[in-house]
Motif scaffolding. Structure first.
Motif, PDB file in Angstrom:
ATOM      1  N   LYS A  65     -20.952  46.072  -0.963  1.00  0.00           N
ATOM      2  CA  LYS A  65     -20.937  44.656  -0.578  1.00  0.00           C
ATOM      3  C   LYS A  65     -20.731  44.488   0.927  1.00  0.00           C
ATOM      4  CE  LYS A  65     -19.926  42.207  -4.812  1.00  0.00           C
ATOM      5  NZ  LYS A  65     -19.253  42.926  -5.879  1.00  0.00           N
ATOM      6  N   GLN A  66     -20.164  45.507   1.568  1.00  0.00           N
ATOM      7  CA  GLN A  66     -19.920  45.429   3.010  1.00  0.00           C
ATOM      8  C   GLN A  66     -21.222  45.409   3.799  1.00  0.00           C
ATOM      9  OE1 GLN A  66     -16.734  45.151   4.239  1.00  0.00           O
ATOM     10  NE2 GLN A  66     -16.254  45.020   2.047  1.00  0.00           N
ATOM     11  N   SER A  67     -22.108  46.298   3.430  1.00  0.00           N
ATOM     12  CA  SER A  67     -23.300  46.476   4.254  1.00  0.00           C
ATOM     13  C   SER A  67     -24.551  45.812   3.688  1.00  0.00           C
ATOM     14  CB  SER A  67     -23.558  47.975   4.454  1.00  0.00           C
ATOM     15  OG  SER A  67     -23.753  48.578   3.190  1.00  0.00           O
ATOM     16  N   GLU A  68     -24.559  45.538   2.393  1.00  0.00           N
ATOM     17  CA  GLU A  68     -25.783  45.002   1.796  1.00  0.00           C
ATOM     18  C   GLU A  68     -25.610  43.547   1.379  1.00  0.00           C
ATOM     19  OE1 GLU A  68     -28.322  46.739   2.044  1.00  0.00           O
ATOM     20  OE2 GLU A  68     -27.443  48.706   2.399  1.00  0.00           O
ATOM     21  N   SER A  69     -26.706  42.821   1.498  1.00  0.00           N
ATOM     22  CA  SER A  69     -26.712  41.448   1.005  1.00  0.00           C
ATOM     23  C   SER A  69     -28.031  41.244   0.272  1.00  0.00           C
ATOM     24  CB  SER A  69     -26.621  40.468   2.175  1.00  0.00           C
ATOM     25  OG  SER A  69     -27.740  40.645   3.016  1.00  0.00           O
TER      26      SER A  69
ATOM     27  N   LYS B 104     -32.547  32.125  -1.873  1.00  0.00           N
ATOM     28  CA  LYS B 104     -31.161  31.816  -2.239  1.00  0.00           C
ATOM     29  C   LYS B 104     -30.365  33.103  -2.172  1.00  0.00           C
ATOM     30  CE  LYS B 104     -31.205  27.920  -5.434  1.00  0.00           C
ATOM     31  NZ  LYS B 104     -31.571  27.645  -6.812  1.00  0.00           N
ATOM     32  N   LYS B 105     -29.075  32.947  -1.928  1.00  0.00           N
ATOM     33  CA  LYS B 105     -28.199  34.122  -1.920  1.00  0.00           C
ATOM     34  C   LYS B 105     -28.105  34.704  -3.329  1.00  0.00           C
ATOM     35  CE  LYS B 105     -26.258  35.586   1.884  1.00  0.00           C
ATOM     36  NZ  LYS B 105     -27.492  36.265   2.204  1.00  0.00           N
ATOM     37  N   GLY B 106     -28.141  36.011  -3.434  1.00  0.00           N
ATOM     38  CA  GLY B 106     -28.009  36.637  -4.738  1.00  0.00           C
ATOM     39  C   GLY B 106     -26.828  37.588  -4.768  1.00  0.00           C
ATOM     40  N   GLU B 107     -26.489  38.045  -5.973  1.00  0.00           N
ATOM     41  CA  GLU B 107     -25.376  38.985  -6.152  1.00  0.00           C
ATOM     42  C   GLU B 107     -25.926  40.399  -6.229  1.00  0.00           C
ATOM     43  OE1 GLU B 107     -21.892  38.541  -6.852  1.00  0.00           O
ATOM     44  OE2 GLU B 107     -22.288  36.629  -5.846  1.00  0.00           O
TER      45      GLU B 107
ATOM     46  N   LYS C 226     -30.209  57.661   0.136  1.00  0.00           N
ATOM     47  CA  LYS C 226     -29.014  58.308   0.679  1.00  0.00           C
ATOM     48  C   LYS C 226     -28.371  57.545   1.817  1.00  0.00           C
ATOM     49  CE  LYS C 226     -30.429  62.684  -1.094  1.00  0.00           C
ATOM     50  NZ  LYS C 226     -30.959  64.019  -0.969  1.00  0.00           N
ATOM     51  N   ASP C 227     -29.171  56.818   2.609  1.00  0.00           N
ATOM     52  CA  ASP C 227     -28.618  56.175   3.789  1.00  0.00           C
ATOM     53  C   ASP C 227     -27.991  54.811   3.485  1.00  0.00           C
ATOM     54  OD1 ASP C 227     -29.772  58.350   4.812  1.00  0.00           O
ATOM     55  OD2 ASP C 227     -31.335  57.326   5.957  1.00  0.00           O
ATOM     56  N   ARG C 228     -28.299  54.268   2.319  1.00  0.00           N
ATOM     57  CA  ARG C 228     -27.746  52.950   1.976  1.00  0.00           C
ATOM     58  C   ARG C 228     -27.216  52.999   0.549  1.00  0.00           C
ATOM     59  NH1 ARG C 228     -32.301  48.742   4.174  1.00  0.00           N
ATOM     60  NH2 ARG C 228     -30.710  47.200   3.669  1.00  0.00           N
TER      61      ARG C 228
END
Lengths: 385, 569
Positions: free
Chosen positions: B143-147, B19-22, B136-138
């Motif tokens: 919210k733009q790059s991570e899900s 499921k999608k999470g926050e 460092k790289d993430r």
């Protein structure tokens, strides 16, 4: 009072059910998990709960008019003690030690039931009743016992006589008396007068107080003091050498003695006796730095005769490390555990605790050494093969 | 990541069971600052000042410590490639991935469980520091790059491990090509020798028979949910992919049930008891040997071998004398033993992903102990470092040796000979060594740094009954005389006596790991114990005692009734 006691009884019943459940695998045996580090206090708390529970239970049953006879209370308590020691305490206690506790427990129960003439009579009464067999029930019981007791005793002795292959218990002195001096890399160090050359302040002078002020804090986690980070580039003196010692420790020692210096390193599971736990107040906290220097330099092979058996895999580190590196590792071990090394000055001031050769630094170690019962064995060793 | 079109993908384009999470909120500045203090006391030594997995301890470890910089974490509830779950403010118990890792450690690696050492708060603090400062790289909060696509493990009830489910799982691991890396029997011996992780370091596929070494076992190795999770989410940074997109939840449970069923169990099929202090199977240091009449069978399927108790012998790297074996690949041996009036046989089984037989002649004599193999310098990547050498070693022989004490009865109590190759001329050891080139030799050891003495004619008395490597496991059966004063040399031969504890040590070498000489795996002292036949007295005395008790009872009863009647004896 009554409410309090019923709460106690509730705790007692719940505790007994839980213990029984975990022993017989009705609930997972990890339901109440013993966590290393909390273990002794966990067990003490548990025992306290049971004591409250039993008091409550006995009170409630009394109040309800179904008081348990003194006879059964005594036997029940003793059985509980043995069951708890066998199944709950971890690491497991060897049978011989449990037998000792059992005997002490039995004597205690007897003292309790025979505190005065009246109590003793009450205690004896059920036995006498069965012997006299005045009622039908008691007559039945008498016959049952007549048959059961010989069978049980015969069975036990058969069991005891069957050849078994239980692990022989080995006991050893973990802190044998050190020699007066030790020769490492061609130089002789007198243990009583030598000092760790890296226990120095930023000016480079030996400074016990400075180093003691910069070790990790005692308490949960044993964290470094907020402004005493050995990884700070600006460090001079003590903390700089702590970091260098730590680097050596994590390239050579942590495989056995563990990341947290608790003797639970990557390879530790394969060894017997398990590597020393430096966070235990019974190891380096009890010793002088020079003693550690000697043990690290000479390893298991350098143990004197009283250090038998020679099962230790601790190598003589002089084969791998320089004298400076050994002193730095010793420095790191005290920093990381937050213990102050004992010093000869201290001994002199507190005369009588230790003689000049440190001959009181004794302990013993079973594979999973629990110091509580370990102490019983100090001073003798047994071979059971 | 997930593409539509697979039957197991739900309407929102998520794999089944997810499921999608926050994204979690950023930890407070105080938490981060407090965590720095924890990090620089406990973690920096392996993970390094910048969290690049390059601390002072790193180069002598395998698996290597995690490099945090890329935000690549192995054990997660999130979909392949995503950051793991970590919430410093509102953690969900059991699902706070990084917290669980720190709490339970990563078994089979040097990462220990920190529960009981660091408080819960301290563990949260150090993770706040790691996730915000060292990754460092993430960015965990971007919210733009991570899900976050979260495996709903708590809602997915495990499927009962029926024979049918396990059978289907056994077929699926072939169909899904699991066996290509994990091997036909799941011992991690597939086409796996040159596998590398994202940083180019050597790694090896899991051995399904040693579930206590699963990194994601969370100190609960026989729990099938852990396998299900790893299989569903994959292991980031390694060649182990997520199978969420091409398997249904039902199929994943079948596979997890099958993999779980392979883990070593006792003869009744129950999980082995795990020692909570080491997270490995509990050790019994006595190796019992049963008696057989006549010849000792060589067939593993023979009744006598099936009945013989099997002992887990834990092996650690020999890291005490040069050359040291920091990166040890053999961590256990399973030992069984049988004896008859003339011989004792050891059956040794151990998992080794590679069968290694030296090509050509080895540059040293079999008796030589102080051989010249370089001990690695701890510098990543440079020539001579472990990381650079792994999988590039000259191949030596796989080998195994049994060391027993000579004159063990004369050892003053409670001495055992020195652990490694004996004490001295007075207390030597008897070493029997088998090598994968088929040789079986007998040596006398008189000290850790003394070359062995070859016991020339003794080899004729021994016999190699079996030596076979199959699907990542060696099966070696060695027979030797039990010894007696008439035929054998008392000064250099171990006499095996029935009903006695004979100190025994095992050594093992993995030829593909550059193991030779003292670079090897070692066990602690175990005891060989030849079970004696039950003596007759065992049946007689208990009966005598029981009769005695009956008489005693009679006496007590008579006495009591006499006393009541007022009579005295």
């Amino acid at each position: 009072m009554k409410a309090l006691m019923s709460l106690g009884a509730l705790i007692g019943v719940a505790g007994l059910l839980l213990l029984g459940g975990m022993i017989f695998d009705v609930v997972p045996s990890t339901t109440v998990r013993l966590v290393e580090g909390y273990m002794p206090i966990q067990l003490l708390l548990e025992v306290a709960c049971y004591v409250i529970g039993f008091t409550g239970l006995s009170y409630m049953m009394n109040a309800m008019g179904m008081a348990l006879p003194r006879f059964w209370q005594g036997i029940g308590f003793w059985i509980f003690l043995m069951v708890y020691l066998k199944y709950r305490v971890y690491p497991p206690i060897p049978f011989s030690v449990r037998a000792m506790y059992g005997t002490v427990g039995l004597v205690t129960v007897f003292m309790w039931v025979s505190a005065n003439e009246e109590d003793w009579k009450k205690f004896k009464q059920p036995i006498m009743n069965v012997l006299d067999a005045q009622t039908g029930m008691n007559r039945l019981l008498r016959y049952v016992y007549l048959v059961l007791i010989p069978i049980l005793i015969g069975g036990f002795s058969f069991n005891a006589m069957m050849p078994k292959s239980e692990e022989p218990i080995e006991l050893r002195t973990v802190h044998p008396a050190p020699p007066a001096s030790t020769k490492v890399h061609g130089k002789t160090y007198t243990l009583q007068t030598s000092q760790n050359p890296y226990r120095v302040n930023p000016e480079g002078k030996y400074d016990q107080e400075f180093s003691n002020a910069n070790i990790v804090e005692q308490g949960m986690g044993r964290l470094m003091k907020p402004n005493a980070n050995p990884w700070d580039e600006k460090n001079q003196g003590y903390l700089k050498y702590v970091r260098e010692g730590g680097e050596i420790f994590f390239q050579n020692c942590h495989f056995c003695h563990g990341d947290n210096l608790n003797g639970r390193g990557l390879h530790a599971f394969a060894f017997n006796p398990i590597p020393a736990n430096f966070t235990d107040p019974g190891t380096i906290a009890q010793l002088q730095e020079t003693f550690i220097f000697w043990r690290v330099s000479k390893g298991g092979i350098g143990l004197p005769n009283e250090g038998f058996p020679w099962a230790s895999v601790m190598p003589p580190w002089e084969q791998h490390l320089t004298v400076d590196e050994i002193w730095k590792v010793v420095l790191f071990e005290y920093w990381h555990t937050g213990y102050y090394p004992r010093t000869w000055d201290y001994e002199a001031k507190h005369d009588g605790q230790y003689d000049s050769e440190g001959r009181d630094h004794r302990g013993c170690s079973l594979r999973s050494g629990v110091s509580v019962y370990c102490g019983i064995f100090v001073g003798f060793s047994a071979r059971t093969s | 990541m997930s593409t539509a079109g697979y039957s197991s993908v739900s309407a929102q384009g998520l794999p089944e069971g997810f499921k999608k999470g926050e994204l979690a909120a950023e930890p407070s500045a105080e938490m981060i600052e407090a965590g720095k203090r924890v990090y620089f006391t406990k973690c920096v030594w392996c993970h390094g000042v910048d969290g690049a997995g390059d601390g002072p301890g790193a180069d002598r470890l395998w698996p290597r410590p995690r490099n945090f910089n890329q935000g690549t974490f192995k054990i997660r509830h999130t979909a392949s490639g995503e950051l793991p779950l970590f919430d410093a403010k509102k953690p969900i118990p059991g699902q706070n991935d990084l917290f669980e890792t720190v709490t339970h450690g990563l078994p089979g690696s040097a990462m220990p469980p920190w529960e009981g050492i660091l408080s819960e708060e301290q563990r949260q603090q150090v993770l706040s520091f790691v996730t915000t400062q060292l990754v460092k790289d993430r960015k965990f909060t971007d919210k733009q790059s991570e899900s976050q696509t979260v495996l709903q493990l708590a809602d997915l009830k495990p499927k009962p491990a029926t024979d049918e489910s396990k059978k289907r799982g056994g077929e699926l691991i072939v169909e899904k090509k699991c066996v290509e890396c994990h091997g036909m029997e799941g011992r991690g011996d597939g086409n796996a020798f040159n596998l590398k992780d994202d940083w180019g370091f050597s790694i090896q596929p899991a051995n399904w028979h040693k579930c206590w070494n699963f990194r994601g076992s969370r100190q609960d190795p026989y729990n099938v949910s852990n396998i299900f999770r790893t299989f569903s989410t994959g292991v980031n940074g390694t060649p182990m992919p997520s199978f969420a997109d091409n398997t249904s939840v039902d199929e994943r449970w079948d596979i997890a049930n099958f993999v779980n069923s392979l883990c070593e169990r006792d003869p009744l099929g129950n999980p082995l008891p795990i020692d909570p202090l080491t997270d490995k199977p509990k050790i019994n240091f006595v190796i019992p040997s049963d008696m057989v009449e006549g010849e000792i069978p060589t067939d593993l399927e023979h009744e006598a071998w099936k009945k013989a108790p099997k002992r887990y012998v834990a092996m650690g790297g020999q890291i005490t004398h040069k050359p040291r074996n920091f990166v040890n690949r053999l961590d256990d041996i399973w030992v069984r033993s049988l004896y008859n009036d003339k011989h004792i046989v050891y059956l040794l089984e151990w998992d080794d992903r590679t069968k290694s037989v030296a090509e050509g002649k080895l540059p040293w004599a079999p008796t030589q102990v102080n051989i010249d193999i370089k001990e690695q310098d701890p510098k990543t990547g440079e020539e001579g470092s472990i990381a650079a050498q792994q999988n590039n070693y000259a191949v030596y022989n796989d080998a195994i040796a049994i060391e027993t004490a000579v004159k063990w009865k004369e050892l003053p109590a409670p001495i055992k000979p020195r652990y490694l190759f004996g004490t001295n001329e007075q207390f030597p050891v008897d070493i029997v060594k088998w090598e994968a080139d088929g040789s079986l030799r007998a040596f006398k050891g008189t000290g850790w740094d003394k070359d062995f003495e070859e016991r020339d004619n003794y080899e004729e008395a021994m016999k190699l009954l079996k030596a076979e490597w199959k699907n990542g496991r060696w099966y070696v059966m060695i027979q030797r005389p039990v010894g007696n004063k008439k035929d054998q040399d008392y000064d250099e031969d171990t006499f095996f006596e029935v009903g006695q504890y004979i100190p025994t040590v095992f050594f093992a070498w993995d030829g593909h790991n550059g193991d030779a000489g003292r670079k090897m795996a070692v066990s602690a002292f175990y005891y060989t114990f030849m079970n004696p036949p039950v003596p007759q007295e065992t049946y007689i005395y208990p009966v005598v005692i029981a009769v005695g008790v009956v008489l005693l009872e009679g006496w007590v009863l008579t006495r009591r009734s006499n006393k009541k009647k007022g009579k005295t004896l």
